[in-house]
Design a protein around this motif. Structure first.
Motif, PDB file in Angstrom:
ATOM      1  N   LEU A  53      -5.388   1.651 -15.044  1.00  8.13           N
ATOM      2  CA  LEU A  53      -6.051   0.576 -14.301  1.00  8.13           C
ATOM      3  C   LEU A  53      -5.140   0.039 -13.200  1.00  8.13           C
ATOM      4  N   ARG A  54      -3.885  -0.214 -13.541  1.00 10.18           N
ATOM      5  CA  ARG A  54      -2.956  -0.807 -12.584  1.00 10.18           C
ATOM      6  C   ARG A  54      -2.091   0.277 -11.977  1.00 10.18           C
ATOM      7  N   LEU A  55      -2.342   0.546 -10.724  1.00 11.25           N
ATOM      8  CA  LEU A  55      -1.589   1.533  -9.957  1.00 11.25           C
ATOM      9  C   LEU A  55      -1.081   0.869  -8.686  1.00 11.25           C
ATOM     10  N   PRO A  56       0.012   1.368  -8.131  1.00  9.50           N
ATOM     11  CA  PRO A  56       0.449   0.828  -6.835  1.00  9.50           C
ATOM     12  C   PRO A  56      -0.571   1.180  -5.753  1.00  9.50           C
ATOM     13  N   GLY A  57      -0.774   0.283  -4.816  1.00 11.35           N
ATOM     14  CA  GLY A  57      -1.806   0.518  -3.792  1.00 11.35           C
ATOM     15  C   GLY A  57      -3.170   0.271  -4.387  1.00 11.35           C
ATOM     16  N   LYS A  58      -4.047   1.249  -4.317  1.00  9.71           N
ATOM     17  CA  LYS A  58      -5.375   1.141  -4.927  1.00  9.71           C
ATOM     18  C   LYS A  58      -5.234   1.161  -6.441  1.00  9.71           C
ATOM     19  N   ASP A  59      -5.976   0.279  -7.118  1.00 12.13           N
ATOM     20  CA  ASP A  59      -5.931   0.304  -8.583  1.00 12.13           C
ATOM     21  C   ASP A  59      -6.911   1.358  -9.115  1.00 12.13           C
TER      22      ASP A  59
END
Length: 109
Positions: A53-59
């Protein structure tokens, strides 16, 4: 050659490596560290995408929304250590098949 192709998207290297190790015996598994890399690699076509769910940039939600806009019809599993941030209506709207909270119970998958 293995029939099923899986793309694993997680910014934590240990998570990516674990999925590749566990799944590569039966499936062709490719890993990406963020949404942009995943979108680039998705051009190769995958049967399943497992994304954090939590990614750098786009989630992860933005990633899946972009994949759906680009015509991806395959299965999606979303994972997160932040289950409280997941809106069930978004999962349904984006046709995300499953959501699992981290730490993962591998027997549940």
């Amino acid at each position: 050659m293995l029939a099923k192709k899986i793309l694993v998207v997680d910014d934590e290297e240990s998570i990516r490596k674990t999925f590749v190790l566990l799944l590569s015996e039966k499936y062709r598994v490719v890993a990406a560290k963020d949404a942009e890399e995943a979108l680039d690699k998705q051009k190769n076509g995958y049967d399943l995408i497992i994304a954090d769910l939590r990614l750098p940039g786009k989630d992860g939600v933005e990633l899946v929304a972009e994949l759906r806009r680009r015509g991806y019809r395959g299965e999606v599993i979303l994972i997160s250590a932040h289950a409280e941030l997941v809106d069930p209506s978004i999962l349904s709207w984006l046709r995300i098949g499953h959501f699992f909270a981290k730490p993962l119970e591998l027997d549940a998958i």
